[in-house]
Design an enzyme around this catalytic site. Sequence first.
Site, PDB file in Angstrom:
ATOM      1  N   SER A  68       8.618  -9.299  -1.843  1.00 40.76           N
ATOM      2  CA  SER A  68       8.111  -8.031  -2.370  1.00 40.76           C
ATOM      3  C   SER A  68       9.080  -6.874  -2.155  1.00 40.76           C
ATOM      4  CB  SER A  68       6.769  -7.691  -1.715  1.00 40.76           C
ATOM      5  OG  SER A  68       6.906  -7.590  -0.309  1.00 40.76           O
ATOM      6  N   ASP A 108       4.620   1.549   4.942  1.00 42.15           N
ATOM      7  CA  ASP A 108       3.403   0.923   5.456  1.00 42.15           C
ATOM      8  C   ASP A 108       3.685   0.028   6.664  1.00 42.15           C
ATOM      9  OD1 ASP A 108       4.749  -1.123   4.241  1.00 42.15           O
ATOM     10  OD2 ASP A 108       3.071  -1.830   3.014  1.00 42.15           O
ATOM     11  N   HIS A 113       7.120  -2.464   4.092  1.00 42.27           N
ATOM     12  CA  HIS A 113       7.900  -2.268   2.868  1.00 42.27           C
ATOM     13  C   HIS A 113       8.731  -0.987   2.952  1.00 42.27           C
ATOM     14  CE1 HIS A 113       4.493  -4.865   1.637  1.00 42.27           C
ATOM     15  NE2 HIS A 113       5.467  -5.490   0.974  1.00 42.27           N
TER      16      HIS A 113
END
Length: 250
Positions: A15, A198, A201
Amino acid sequence: MPTKEVDAILLFGDSITQGAWEEGGFAQRLAYVYARKLDVINRGLSGYNSEWALPVFEQVVPKKGAIGPKIKLLTIWLGANDACLLPSPQHLSLDRFIANLRQMVSMVQSPDSEYYSPETRIILITPPPFSEAARAADLAARDPPMALDRKSEVTKKFADAVIELGKELDVPVVDVYTPIWKATDNGDPKKLGKYLYDGLHLSREGYAVMYELLIQTIKTKFPELHYDALPMVFPGWKDLDWSNARASIF
Protein backbone atom coordinates in the site's frame (compact mmCIF):
# COMPACT_ATOMS: atom_id res chain seq x y z
CA MET A 1 -2.48 0.34 -28.55
CA PRO A 2 0.17 2.96 -29.34
CA THR A 3 2.87 1.93 -31.77
CA LYS A 4 5.58 4.13 -30.23
CA GLU A 5 7.12 2.26 -27.32
CA VAL A 6 8.13 4.14 -24.18
CA ASP A 7 10.25 2.19 -21.72
CA ALA A 8 9.25 2.23 -18.09
CA ILE A 9 9.96 2.38 -14.38
CA LEU A 10 8.02 -0.35 -12.54
CA LEU A 11 7.15 0.35 -8.90
CA PHE A 12 6.30 -2.88 -7.10
CA GLY A 13 5.18 -3.08 -3.50
CA ASP A 14 2.33 -2.85 -1.01
CA SER A 15 0.00 0.00 0.00
CA ILE A 16 2.91 2.38 0.53
CA THR A 17 3.65 2.03 -3.18
CA GLN A 18 -0.03 1.99 -4.18
CA GLY A 19 -0.53 5.25 -2.30
CA ALA A 20 2.41 6.88 -4.04
CA TRP A 21 0.08 8.47 -6.61
CA GLU A 22 -1.25 10.75 -3.86
CA GLU A 23 -0.21 14.39 -3.95
CA GLY A 24 3.47 14.52 -3.11
CA GLY A 25 3.84 10.75 -3.45
CA PHE A 26 7.02 9.42 -5.01
CA ALA A 27 5.22 7.88 -8.02
CA GLN A 28 3.65 11.21 -8.84
CA ARG A 29 6.98 13.00 -8.59
CA LEU A 30 8.76 10.37 -10.66
CA ALA A 31 6.11 10.63 -13.37
CA TYR A 32 6.68 14.37 -13.54
CA VAL A 33 10.48 14.35 -13.83
CA TYR A 34 10.49 11.38 -16.23
CA ALA A 35 7.72 12.73 -18.47
CA ARG A 36 8.44 11.87 -22.13
CA LYS A 37 11.45 9.84 -20.99
CA LEU A 38 10.18 6.82 -19.06
CA ASP A 39 6.64 5.88 -18.16
CA VAL A 40 5.96 5.14 -14.48
CA ILE A 41 3.93 1.99 -13.79
CA ASN A 42 2.58 1.59 -10.25
CA ARG A 43 1.87 -1.97 -9.14
CA GLY A 44 1.38 -1.34 -5.45
CA LEU A 45 -0.83 -3.93 -3.76
CA SER A 46 -2.52 -2.68 -0.62
CA GLY A 47 -2.43 -5.23 2.20
CA TYR A 48 -0.19 -7.71 0.40
CA ASN A 49 2.81 -9.38 1.95
CA SER A 50 5.67 -10.68 -0.20
CA GLU A 51 4.18 -14.18 -0.41
CA TRP A 52 0.95 -12.91 -1.93
CA ALA A 53 2.82 -10.40 -4.09
CA LEU A 54 5.08 -13.00 -5.70
CA PRO A 55 2.46 -14.47 -8.11
CA VAL A 56 1.53 -10.92 -9.11
CA PHE A 57 5.19 -10.15 -9.74
CA GLU A 58 5.25 -13.11 -12.13
CA GLN A 59 2.43 -11.51 -14.12
CA VAL A 60 3.57 -7.88 -14.25
CA VAL A 61 7.26 -8.42 -15.04
CA PRO A 62 7.72 -9.10 -18.78
CA LYS A 63 9.14 -12.45 -19.78
CA LYS A 64 12.41 -12.72 -21.68
CA GLY A 65 11.92 -11.76 -25.30
CA ALA A 66 8.49 -10.23 -24.74
CA ILE A 67 7.43 -7.67 -27.31
CA GLY A 68 6.79 -4.24 -25.87
CA PRO A 69 8.35 -1.56 -23.68
CA LYS A 70 11.31 -2.55 -21.51
CA ILE A 71 11.45 -2.13 -17.74
CA LYS A 72 14.53 0.00 -17.23
CA LEU A 73 14.18 0.43 -13.49
CA LEU A 74 12.39 -1.80 -10.97
CA THR A 75 11.79 -0.80 -7.36
CA ILE A 76 10.71 -3.44 -4.85
CA TRP A 77 9.24 -2.04 -1.63
CA LEU A 78 7.79 -4.71 0.65
CA GLY A 79 8.04 -5.72 4.31
CA ALA A 80 5.62 -3.46 6.14
CA ASN A 81 2.90 -6.13 6.02
CA ASP A 82 5.22 -9.13 6.29
CA ALA A 83 6.28 -7.68 9.66
CA CYS A 84 2.77 -8.07 11.09
CA LEU A 85 2.44 -10.13 14.25
CA LEU A 86 0.58 -13.39 14.54
CA PRO A 87 -2.32 -14.12 14.31
CA SER A 88 -2.51 -11.61 11.44
CA PRO A 89 -2.80 -13.44 8.10
CA GLN A 90 -0.32 -10.90 6.70
CA HIS A 91 2.43 -12.19 9.01
CA LEU A 92 5.41 -13.80 7.33
CA SER A 93 8.62 -15.02 8.88
CA LEU A 94 11.69 -12.91 8.24
CA ASP A 95 13.41 -15.81 6.50
CA ARG A 96 10.48 -16.34 4.17
CA PHE A 97 10.26 -12.63 3.41
CA ILE A 98 13.93 -12.47 2.43
CA ALA A 99 13.57 -15.65 0.36
CA ASN A 100 10.73 -14.02 -1.58
CA LEU A 101 12.73 -10.85 -2.24
CA ARG A 102 15.68 -12.95 -3.30
CA GLN A 103 13.46 -14.85 -5.73
CA MET A 104 12.12 -11.64 -7.27
CA VAL A 105 15.62 -10.30 -7.83
CA SER A 106 16.80 -13.64 -9.24
CA MET A 107 13.88 -13.81 -11.64
CA VAL A 108 15.10 -10.62 -13.29
CA GLN A 109 18.85 -11.09 -12.97
CA SER A 110 19.41 -14.81 -13.57
CA PRO A 111 20.21 -15.72 -17.20
CA ASP A 112 18.39 -19.01 -16.64
CA SER A 113 15.15 -17.27 -15.68
CA GLU A 114 12.28 -16.86 -18.12
CA TYR A 115 12.06 -13.26 -16.81
CA TYR A 116 15.75 -12.50 -17.37
CA SER A 117 16.21 -8.84 -18.25
CA PRO A 118 19.83 -7.63 -18.22
CA GLU A 119 18.75 -4.07 -19.03
CA THR A 120 16.56 -3.83 -15.91
CA ARG A 121 18.14 -2.12 -12.90
CA ILE A 122 16.76 -3.04 -9.48
CA ILE A 123 16.50 -1.00 -6.28
CA LEU A 124 15.26 -2.50 -3.02
CA ILE A 125 13.56 -0.26 -0.45
CA THR A 126 13.29 -0.86 3.28
CA PRO A 127 10.01 -0.53 5.14
CA PRO A 128 9.80 2.81 6.98
CA PRO A 129 9.65 3.11 10.75
CA PHE A 130 6.43 2.22 12.51
CA SER A 131 4.61 4.20 15.19
CA GLU A 132 2.95 1.87 17.66
CA ALA A 133 1.09 4.70 19.39
CA ALA A 134 -0.49 6.10 16.22
CA ARG A 135 -1.29 2.67 14.80
CA ALA A 136 -2.85 1.51 18.08
CA ALA A 137 -5.07 4.59 18.16
CA ASP A 138 -6.10 4.07 14.53
CA LEU A 139 -7.02 0.41 15.08
CA ALA A 140 -8.80 1.09 18.37
CA ALA A 141 -11.06 3.62 16.62
CA ARG A 142 -12.32 1.08 14.10
CA ASP A 143 -15.63 -0.74 14.29
CA PRO A 144 -15.04 -3.24 15.73
CA PRO A 145 -11.83 -2.14 17.45
CA MET A 146 -8.70 -4.06 16.53
CA ALA A 147 -5.60 -4.91 18.54
CA LEU A 148 -2.15 -3.61 17.63
CA ASP A 149 -0.81 -5.80 14.82
CA ARG A 150 2.82 -4.68 14.57
CA LYS A 151 5.82 -3.86 16.75
CA SER A 152 8.43 -1.26 15.96
CA GLU A 153 11.35 -3.54 16.76
CA VAL A 154 10.03 -6.20 14.36
CA THR A 155 9.75 -3.72 11.51
CA LYS A 156 13.34 -2.66 12.23
CA LYS A 157 14.51 -6.26 11.80
CA PHE A 158 12.82 -6.44 8.40
CA ALA A 159 14.41 -3.15 7.34
CA ASP A 160 17.85 -4.35 8.43
CA ALA A 161 17.35 -7.63 6.55
CA VAL A 162 16.61 -5.77 3.30
CA ILE A 163 19.84 -3.80 3.69
CA GLU A 164 21.82 -7.00 4.24
CA LEU A 165 20.19 -8.70 1.26
CA GLY A 166 21.11 -5.75 -0.93
CA LYS A 167 24.74 -6.05 0.15
CA GLU A 168 24.73 -9.79 -0.52
CA LEU A 169 23.22 -9.47 -3.99
CA ASP A 170 25.00 -6.21 -4.87
CA VAL A 171 21.64 -4.52 -5.37
CA PRO A 172 21.26 -0.89 -4.24
CA VAL A 173 18.99 -0.31 -1.25
CA VAL A 174 17.09 2.84 -0.34
CA ASP A 175 17.06 2.86 3.45
CA VAL A 176 13.90 4.77 4.34
CA TYR A 177 13.91 3.57 7.93
CA THR A 178 17.10 5.13 9.27
CA PRO A 179 16.75 8.80 8.21
CA ILE A 180 13.15 9.04 9.41
CA TRP A 181 14.04 7.29 12.66
CA LYS A 182 16.91 9.70 13.27
CA ALA A 183 14.85 12.74 12.26
CA THR A 184 12.29 11.83 14.92
CA ASP A 185 14.79 11.40 17.77
CA ASN A 186 14.74 7.62 17.47
CA GLY A 187 11.04 7.23 16.91
CA ASP A 188 9.43 9.85 19.13
CA PRO A 189 5.69 9.16 18.49
CA LYS A 190 4.81 12.85 18.23
CA LYS A 191 7.57 13.50 15.70
CA LEU A 192 6.83 10.34 13.72
CA GLY A 193 3.41 11.81 12.97
CA LYS A 194 5.06 14.24 10.57
CA TYR A 195 6.19 11.36 8.36
CA LEU A 196 3.53 8.69 9.01
CA TYR A 197 -0.02 9.98 8.98
CA ASP A 198 -1.50 6.90 10.67
CA GLY A 199 1.59 5.30 12.13
CA LEU A 200 2.08 3.02 9.11
CA HIS A 201 1.62 4.90 5.84
CA LEU A 202 3.82 7.74 4.66
CA SER A 203 2.65 11.33 4.64
CA ARG A 204 3.76 13.84 2.04
CA GLU A 205 6.82 14.58 4.19
CA GLY A 206 7.60 10.87 4.47
CA TYR A 207 7.40 10.39 0.74
CA ALA A 208 9.65 13.42 0.27
CA VAL A 209 12.39 11.73 2.29
CA MET A 210 12.03 8.53 0.27
CA TYR A 211 11.93 10.33 -3.08
CA GLU A 212 15.13 12.27 -2.47
CA LEU A 213 16.91 9.10 -1.38
CA LEU A 214 15.65 7.26 -4.46
CA ILE A 215 16.76 9.97 -6.87
CA GLN A 216 20.17 10.12 -5.20
CA THR A 217 20.50 6.34 -5.50
CA ILE A 218 19.62 6.47 -9.19
CA LYS A 219 22.12 9.28 -9.72
CA THR A 220 24.98 7.45 -8.02
CA LYS A 221 24.26 3.81 -8.92
CA PHE A 222 22.54 4.11 -12.30
CA PRO A 223 23.46 7.57 -13.63
CA GLU A 224 22.44 6.59 -17.15
CA LEU A 225 18.84 6.34 -15.88
CA HIS A 226 18.75 9.69 -14.12
CA TYR A 227 16.12 11.89 -15.74
CA ASP A 228 18.70 14.49 -16.69
CA ALA A 229 20.66 11.87 -18.64
CA LEU A 230 17.74 10.59 -20.73
CA PRO A 231 16.58 12.04 -24.04
CA MET A 232 12.95 12.83 -24.68
CA VAL A 233 11.04 10.12 -26.52
CA PHE A 234 9.65 12.75 -28.89
CA PRO A 235 11.66 15.86 -29.78
CA GLY A 236 11.05 19.15 -28.04
CA TRP A 237 9.04 21.64 -30.01
CA LYS A 238 12.09 23.85 -30.61
CA ASP A 239 13.86 20.91 -32.25
CA LEU A 240 11.10 20.28 -34.77
CA ASP A 241 11.31 21.24 -38.39
CA TRP A 242 8.41 23.67 -38.05
CA SER A 243 7.66 23.55 -41.74
CA ASN A 244 7.51 19.75 -41.72
CA ALA A 245 6.88 18.60 -38.13
CA ARG A 246 5.78 15.12 -39.19
CA ALA A 247 9.19 14.37 -40.68
CA SER A 248 10.85 15.40 -37.39
CA ILE A 249 8.65 13.16 -35.29
CA PHE A 250 8.57 9.95 -37.33
